[in-house]
Write a protein that holds these residues in place. Structure first.
Motif, PDB file in Angstrom:
ATOM      1  N   CYS A   1       0.802  -1.226   0.000  1.00 23.12           N
ATOM      2  CA  CYS A   1       0.000   0.000   0.000  1.00 23.12           C
ATOM      3  C   CYS A   1       0.835   1.277   0.000  1.00 23.12           C
ATOM      4  CB  CYS A   1      -0.928   0.048   1.208  1.00 23.12           C
ATOM      5  SG  CYS A   1      -1.834  -1.478   1.507  1.00 23.12           S
ATOM      6  N   ILE A   2       1.943   1.266   0.738  1.00 22.82           N
ATOM      7  CA  ILE A   2       2.615   2.557   0.940  1.00 22.82           C
ATOM      8  C   ILE A   2       3.356   3.065  -0.300  1.00 22.82           C
ATOM      9  CG2 ILE A   2       2.823   2.295   3.458  1.00 22.82           C
ATOM     10  CD1 ILE A   2       5.818   1.732   3.004  1.00 22.82           C
ATOM     11  N   SER A   3       3.477   2.220  -1.308  1.00 27.44           N
ATOM     12  CA  SER A   3       4.073   2.750  -2.538  1.00 27.44           C
ATOM     13  C   SER A   3       3.222   3.910  -3.054  1.00 27.44           C
ATOM     14  CB  SER A   3       4.191   1.647  -3.594  1.00 27.44           C
ATOM     15  OG  SER A   3       2.934   1.063  -3.830  1.00 27.44           O
ATOM     16  N   CYS A   4       1.921   3.858  -2.794  1.00 30.97           N
ATOM     17  CA  CYS A   4       1.035   4.971  -3.181  1.00 30.97           C
ATOM     18  C   CYS A   4       0.609   5.810  -1.975  1.00 30.97           C
ATOM     19  CB  CYS A   4      -0.235   4.447  -3.848  1.00 30.97           C
ATOM     20  SG  CYS A   4       0.072   3.578  -5.394  1.00 30.97           S
ATOM     21  N   HIS A   5       0.292   5.113  -0.872  1.00 33.80           N
ATOM     22  CA  HIS A   5      -0.276   5.837   0.273  1.00 33.80           C
ATOM     23  C   HIS A   5       0.794   6.457   1.160  1.00 33.80           C
ATOM     24  CE1 HIS A   5      -4.536   5.071  -0.340  1.00 33.80           C
ATOM     25  NE2 HIS A   5      -4.132   3.959  -0.915  1.00 33.80           N
ATOM     26  N   LYS A   6       1.454   7.426   0.575  1.00 33.17           N
ATOM     27  CA  LYS A   6       2.433   8.240   1.296  1.00 33.17           C
ATOM     28  C   LYS A   6       2.292   9.645   0.728  1.00 33.17           C
ATOM     29  CE  LYS A   6       5.924   6.988  -2.067  1.00 33.17           C
ATOM     30  NZ  LYS A   6       7.064   6.158  -2.380  1.00 33.17           N
ATOM     31  N   GLY A   7       2.956  10.596   1.335  1.00 29.49           N
ATOM     32  CA  GLY A   7       2.861  11.961   0.819  1.00 29.49           C
ATOM     33  C   GLY A   7       1.450  12.497   0.947  1.00 29.49           C
TER      34      GLY A   7
END
Ligand code: HEC
Length: 130
Positions: free
Chosen positions: A56-62
């Motif tokens: 998930c965190i490849s997208c859900h960051k920033g």
């Protein structure tokens, strides 16, 4: 007499054919990762966060809500995406199942049942910060 020999020969022949029968090696189709047993107490830190890190965190960051990076993921999820004790009312769970109009997460392919059930179990155990 000749008839008898013929019968005996036929008998032997069919035995020979039968002896060719062997148990086929049964190849179990690849069912993906084996279902993992759900722990009695599901830990957010040990059981859930690693799944987010993985897919998930490849997208859900920033700026992509909910940010799911460790240390902030719990607070962000409890801020509208998870209803303690009620998976079916939780957007997080709906996203994993792609129900009620919530887009499928991760978008490139549904998680295995065992992963989804882990998240479901965690929510139903009260969505603890454990
Ligand atoms: C390829 C990028 C990508 C990945 C990987 C991804 N997401 Fe998302 N996610 C998005 C985007 C973009 C949105 C915003 C909604 C939309 O436009 O689809 C979103 C929205 C969401 C939402 C809010 C849905 C809503 O309707 O409010 C949740 C919850 C969510 N994602 C959870 C996850 C979880 C959990 C994972 C890992 C299992 C994951 N996402 C993996 C891109 C991604």
């Amino acid at each position: 007499m000749k008839n008898k020999i013929q019968k005996v020969l036929m008998g032997c022949f069919s035995l020979l054919l039968l002896s060719c029968y062997y148990d086929e090696v049964v190849i179990i189709p690849d069912a993906g990762t084996p279902e993992e047993p759900i722990p009695d107490v599901i830990s957010f830190k040990d059981n859930i966060q690693p799944l987010f890190n993985e897919s998930c965190i490849s997208c859900h960051k920033g700026s992509t809500d909910p940010v799911l990076e460790a240390n902030v993921s719990y607070d962000n999820l409890l801020n509208g995406y998870v209803v303690k004790g009620d998976a079916n009312a939780s957007i997080l769970y709906k996203a994993l199942l792609n129900i009620d109009g919530i887009p499928l997460m991760p978008p490139d392919g549904k998680w295995s049942d065992s992963k989804i059930n882990l998240v479901k179990g965690w929510i139903e155990q009260g969505a603890l910060d454990n």
